[in-house]
Design an enzyme around this catalytic site. Sequence first.
Site, mmCIF file in Angstrom:
data_model
loop_
_atom_site.group_PDB
_atom_site.id
_atom_site.type_symbol
_atom_site.label_atom_id
_atom_site.label_comp_id
_atom_site.label_asym_id
_atom_site.label_seq_id
_atom_site.Cartn_x
_atom_site.Cartn_y
_atom_site.Cartn_z
ATOM 1 N N GLY A 217 0.816 -1.217 0.000
ATOM 2 C CA GLY A 217 0.000 0.000 0.000
ATOM 3 C C GLY A 217 0.850 1.267 0.000
ATOM 4 N N LYS A 224 -2.227 2.192 -4.596
ATOM 5 C CA LYS A 224 -2.813 3.382 -4.012
ATOM 6 C C LYS A 224 -2.090 4.666 -4.431
ATOM 7 C CE LYS A 224 -6.119 1.164 -2.608
ATOM 8 N NZ LYS A 224 -6.100 0.093 -1.715
ATOM 9 N N HIS A 243 -12.570 3.624 -5.357
ATOM 10 C CA HIS A 243 -11.989 2.523 -4.577
ATOM 11 C C HIS A 243 -13.026 1.395 -4.543
ATOM 12 C CE1 HIS A 243 -9.935 1.304 -0.525
ATOM 13 N NE2 HIS A 243 -9.408 0.680 -1.539
ATOM 14 N N CYS A 268 -14.175 -4.296 5.624
ATOM 15 C CA CYS A 268 -15.636 -4.181 5.712
ATOM 16 C C CYS A 268 -16.340 -5.146 4.769
ATOM 17 C CB CYS A 268 -16.080 -2.759 5.410
ATOM 18 S SG CYS A 268 -15.629 -1.587 6.698
ATOM 19 N N LYS A 270 -15.223 -6.085 1.501
ATOM 20 C CA LYS A 270 -15.175 -5.746 0.076
ATOM 21 C C LYS A 270 -14.771 -6.945 -0.801
ATOM 22 C CE LYS A 270 -12.836 -2.311 -2.795
ATOM 23 N NZ LYS A 270 -11.825 -1.242 -2.663
ATOM 24 N N THR A 271 -13.610 -7.514 -0.490
ATOM 25 C CA THR A 271 -13.151 -8.643 -1.311
ATOM 26 C C THR A 271 -14.142 -9.793 -1.253
ATOM 27 O OG1 THR A 271 -10.861 -7.987 -1.009
ATOM 28 C CG2 THR A 271 -11.229 -10.244 -1.711
ATOM 29 N N SER A 272 -14.712 -10.033 -0.059
ATOM 30 C CA SER A 272 -15.617 -11.175 0.027
ATOM 31 C C SER A 272 -16.956 -10.896 -0.649
ATOM 32 C CB SER A 272 -15.790 -11.638 1.477
ATOM 33 O OG SER A 272 -16.250 -10.595 2.262
ATOM 34 N N ASP A 285 -10.653 -4.055 -6.101
ATOM 35 C CA ASP A 285 -10.160 -2.901 -5.343
ATOM 36 C C ASP A 285 -10.370 -1.537 -5.995
ATOM 37 O OD1 ASP A 285 -9.040 -1.935 -2.953
ATOM 38 O OD2 ASP A 285 -7.043 -1.813 -3.813
ATOM 39 N N ARG A 417 -19.232 -0.243 8.279
ATOM 40 C CA ARG A 417 -19.129 -1.224 9.346
ATOM 41 C C ARG A 417 -19.525 -0.554 10.646
ATOM 42 N NH1 ARG A 417 -14.976 -5.666 10.003
ATOM 43 N NH2 ARG A 417 -15.225 -6.258 12.156
#
Length: 611
Positions: A217, A224, A243, A268, A270-272, A285, A417
């Site tokens: 990162g 990023k 994002h 929170c 996102k990937t899942s 992403d 979240r």
Amino acid sequence: LQNLPILGNGLDKLAKINNKRVVNILYDAFKHMNPRDILILDDSPKDLEYVRQMALRAGEETKLSKNGHTVHYDSYGDQARDKKNTKVLMKYQEKTNGINSIDYYKGLHEMMDIMNGIMKDKTMIVSFYSLGPENSIFTRPALQITDSYYVTHSEQMLYRQGFKEFQKLKDPNEFYYFWHSQGYVDDKKVSVNLDKRRIYIDPYENRVFSANNQYAGNSLACKKLALRLAINEANNSDWLTEHMFIAGYSPVNGKRTTYFAGAYPSACGKTSTAMIPGSKIVGDDIAYLRINEAGKMVGCNIEQGVFGIIGGVNPEDDPEIFSAIESERELIFSNICYDEKKEAFWKDCGKENMPKEGINHYGQWKEGMTDGENNKVPISHKNSRFTLRISDLKNADKENLHNPDGVVISGIFYGGRDPDTNYPVSESLSWEHGVLMGAIIESETTFATLEKKVSIKPSIMAIGDFLIVPKGKYLQNHLKFGKRLKKAGNCPKIFSTNYFLKNEKGYLNTKLDKKVWVLWAEGRVHGDYEAIATPTGSIPKYEDLKTLFAQVFDGRVYTRKEYEEQFSLRVKKYLNKIKRMRKLYDPKIEKDIPIELYHELDRIEIQLKKL
Ligand code: SPV
Ligand code: MN
């Protein structure tokens, strides 16, 4: 150029690119950072293999027992994004939303001082990428200069190779470029001079300087760092840099695929959400979004890989990701634990034979041990991650992953979240309300930055950490974008999610329940379900969710009691949230916030107070 110590046939490669700006940048970088030699990479499999091998030989990665698997460690204090030392170089006093900024020339000076001679005795690695599919309206070319084989290896997996793209640039001066150096490394091959860690972003020249770090990162040009440059570019034009993940969803037993983009702060879901069983994943992403000639919103993933959080990935909670991680293929772990058999472990990985000692993000590790500050060292860092190519995933959207036209996006998710405020899923009452849903995302905690405190923090469209343009300008751009879409009659629906509601016994939902929320949203896009309008958004009807739970989870019974607890409107809590948001968007401080958003806040507040 003839006098530079360019390795092998590097000069021939540069001749193929035939770009003066590239040559000047390399020359400047060489002069400042003083490397021993220069390695120019093209997109050939031979070069890719060389980088893989060198990452091992240089000790930046270690082979694990599974074929193709390696692990990389960042320095113990360098395992997340460094917000404090990430600064925007600014020529004028402009607002940067709490992102640090520094006077342009003062910052450049400081950076050049830090990077002076930083590559002494090392090889300067030069590689080319294409952000977004090649040959498309989305493409942003990027030039990376680094002394880290791990960084180069990661980028080769995460980004589309761009050597070819650089050979046919429409405007030879239009590309992003990045200088990175891990700086001095110790015998574990991790950056040592963390006090001199700096990431300086130059939006005027579309370039970033990054020194004395390795964590992706902070170090990876295309991630990023390029995100910030592209945010600046998009917001001075008519497109969006977000994002966001992009994924396609199909109803149970249905044939259609409906694409969504989704913005979630780190940790929170996102990937899942992007990788829900059955989804077609395009990206997890960063997305560029535009309006095509037909007046539809289209998006592409600027990456081609996943750099995902690995903690909590187990067969039960994240079956798709777990099975991808467990199979033999090129994969880089970072900051996880391995045992004497070189098997990889991480927190909540669901494996039975968890080791009591091994090598991890701290170094030599034993269960129960503490670090220098008396913190217990867990088996893996909270922000430990895996890097893999999307095309290697079972649920990759092979047809559209590199589609130069992008995919038509019919819905947007904004995920936050909180334990006690927002619904698990709700639909915005209008585009403007949807933009507000994104603007008021809050997240309890994140592991991807170095700050220690855990509290509920605003995370405007999950992009706050990267927003180098004023909030008002950014939100105006979203509203303008929506107006064009509405005019064309193609306005996507916007949804808000919160997977983390709790009561005294724990979470109100299991991790996989999000599939039901997503499929409800997918159905709403097509008019399959009715919704109940509430001041803070439209929510599902119990009967529809009951059917969906039964379909998705093989007859699972979803009770009215569960529904009522999950979808009750928490008036007091929401009014408190509004208060926090009024502070965040205080018109005395924030001058250009669109009036539409204040209208939405007023509307919600008035309606809630009437209840
Ligand atoms: C995030 O934190 O949003 C990430 C990981 O995707 S990082 O590369 O650190 O930004
Ligand atoms: Mn991210």
